[in-house]
Design a protein around this motif. Structure first.
Motif, mmCIF file in Angstrom:
data_model
loop_
_atom_site.group_PDB
_atom_site.id
_atom_site.type_symbol
_atom_site.label_atom_id
_atom_site.label_comp_id
_atom_site.label_asym_id
_atom_site.label_seq_id
_atom_site.Cartn_x
_atom_site.Cartn_y
_atom_site.Cartn_z
ATOM 1 N N ARG A 112 0.829 -1.212 0.000
ATOM 2 C CA ARG A 112 0.000 0.000 0.000
ATOM 3 C C ARG A 112 0.859 1.257 0.000
ATOM 4 O O ARG A 112 0.530 2.229 -0.685
ATOM 5 N N THR A 113 1.953 1.236 0.732
ATOM 6 C CA THR A 113 2.873 2.374 0.715
ATOM 7 C C THR A 113 3.457 2.553 -0.680
ATOM 8 O O THR A 113 3.597 3.675 -1.177
ATOM 9 N N HIS A 114 3.790 1.460 -1.308
ATOM 10 C CA HIS A 114 4.325 1.502 -2.671
ATOM 11 C C HIS A 114 3.286 2.092 -3.643
ATOM 12 O O HIS A 114 3.634 2.866 -4.531
ATOM 13 N N GLY A 115 2.026 1.694 -3.465
ATOM 14 C CA GLY A 115 0.968 2.242 -4.311
ATOM 15 C C GLY A 115 0.799 3.737 -4.135
ATOM 16 O O GLY A 115 0.628 4.477 -5.113
ATOM 17 N N ALA A 116 0.864 4.205 -2.893
ATOM 18 C CA ALA A 116 0.781 5.646 -2.635
ATOM 19 C C ALA A 116 1.978 6.371 -3.257
ATOM 20 O O ALA A 116 1.832 7.456 -3.840
ATOM 21 N N ALA A 117 3.159 5.758 -3.164
ATOM 22 C CA ALA A 117 4.352 6.350 -3.765
ATOM 23 C C ALA A 117 4.248 6.384 -5.291
ATOM 24 O O ALA A 117 4.668 7.352 -5.930
ATOM 25 N N LEU A 118 3.663 5.348 -5.888
ATOM 26 C CA LEU A 118 3.470 5.345 -7.340
ATOM 27 C C LEU A 118 2.522 6.473 -7.737
ATOM 28 O O LEU A 118 2.742 7.146 -8.753
ATOM 29 N N TRP A 119 1.495 6.692 -6.953
ATOM 30 C CA TRP A 119 0.573 7.802 -7.223
ATOM 31 C C TRP A 119 1.336 9.128 -7.184
ATOM 32 O O TRP A 119 1.163 9.979 -8.064
ATOM 33 N N GLU A 120 2.202 9.310 -6.174
ATOM 34 C CA GLU A 120 2.986 10.546 -6.070
ATOM 35 C C GLU A 120 3.960 10.696 -7.239
ATOM 36 O O GLU A 120 4.135 11.795 -7.775
ATOM 37 N N LEU A 121 4.609 9.606 -7.636
ATOM 38 C CA LEU A 121 5.513 9.654 -8.784
ATOM 39 C C LEU A 121 4.748 10.025 -10.046
ATOM 40 O O LEU A 121 5.221 10.830 -10.866
ATOM 41 N N THR A 122 3.570 9.471 -10.211
ATOM 42 C CA THR A 122 2.749 9.773 -11.382
ATOM 43 C C THR A 122 2.381 11.250 -11.413
ATOM 44 O O THR A 122 2.449 11.892 -12.466
ATOM 45 N N ALA A 123 2.022 11.800 -10.273
ATOM 46 C CA ALA A 123 1.702 13.234 -10.199
ATOM 47 C C ALA A 123 2.937 14.067 -10.546
ATOM 48 O O ALA A 123 2.836 15.068 -11.264
ATOM 49 N N ALA A 124 4.106 13.649 -10.066
ATOM 50 C CA ALA A 124 5.334 14.391 -10.358
ATOM 51 C C ALA A 124 5.664 14.355 -11.848
ATOM 52 O O ALA A 124 6.036 15.385 -12.434
ATOM 53 N N VAL A 125 5.529 13.186 -12.470
ATOM 54 C CA VAL A 125 5.814 13.074 -13.905
ATOM 55 C C VAL A 125 4.821 13.917 -14.700
ATOM 56 O O VAL A 125 5.201 14.619 -15.643
ATOM 57 N N ARG A 126 3.554 13.866 -14.318
ATOM 58 C CA ARG A 126 2.526 14.668 -14.997
ATOM 59 C C ARG A 126 2.864 16.154 -14.993
ATOM 60 O O ARG A 126 2.574 16.868 -15.941
ATOM 61 N N ASN A 127 3.454 16.625 -13.900
ATOM 62 C CA ASN A 127 3.728 18.055 -13.726
ATOM 63 C C ASN A 127 5.135 18.454 -14.150
ATOM 64 O O ASN A 127 5.546 19.586 -13.883
ATOM 65 N N SER A 128 5.866 17.579 -14.784
ATOM 66 C CA SER A 128 7.250 17.874 -15.154
ATOM 67 C C SER A 128 7.463 17.738 -16.651
ATOM 68 O O SER A 128 7.325 16.652 -17.211
#
Length: 173
Positions: free
Chosen positions: A147-163
């Motif tokens: 679950r922590t990994h899934g939350a981190a993947l969500w954060e990485l996805t948001a970062a890639v989207r905004n970069s």
């Protein structure tokens, strides 16, 4: 945000599907729309193209990912506008019968990162028999890690989207 989980098991849903599902739970807890499919789904390539991030799950065979997942990866284009994985955040989750097979995750992560140009979440996850109880259920500590990994993947996805820079990186081949 859509996050797709791929169960790369050639034998149907089992331990790999369970742990990928727990990763998706972590992403869903952050607000992502999630779905889990098998690598043999007829629309798998299209579903990958529509996803904002992908969790690639596979049992370990001979220290590598399954041939079923390999077949799916061979169907995915990596050139030009038809490169659905280019700059896509991805997570690697593998299961295996021995602790010694944990390095199999690096083989899959390397293919995703080097050949397809994905942004692979690190570290990858590897689960062996001690991560499951006698009935095949995932133990609580492993569920929390997923679950922590899934939350981190969500954060990485948001970062890639905004970069702009992260979205523009491509393999140098």
């Amino acid at each position: 945000m859509k996050i797709l989980g791929i169960d790369g098991s050639p034998h149907g849903p089992g331990k790999t599907a369970k742990v990928v599902g727990h990763v998706l739970e972590g992403a869903a807890s952050q607000g992502a729309a999630v779905d889990l499919i098998t690598c043999g789904a007829p629309d798998a390539v299209n579903r990958i193209a529509e996803a904002d991030a992908v969790v690639f799950g596979s049992p370990t065979y001979r220290a590598s990912h399954s041939s079923a997942l390999r077949v799916l990866l061979e169907k995915i284009d990596r050139d030009g506008a038809k490169a659905p994985l280019l700059a896509t955040p991805a997570a690697v989750v593998m299961t295996g019968g021995s602790v010694a097979h944990f390095l199999g995750t690096e083989d899959l992560a390397g293919v995703l990162r080097g050949f397809f140009g994905t942004q692979v979440l690190a570290p990858s996850l590897f689960f062996h028999p001690l991560h499951f109880d006698s009935e095949g259920n995932t133990v609580p500590d492993a569920i929390e890690q997923c679950r922590t990994h899934g939350a981190a993947l969500w954060e990485l996805t948001a970062a890639v989207r905004n970069s702009t820079a992260l979205k523009s990186l491509k393999p140098l081949v």
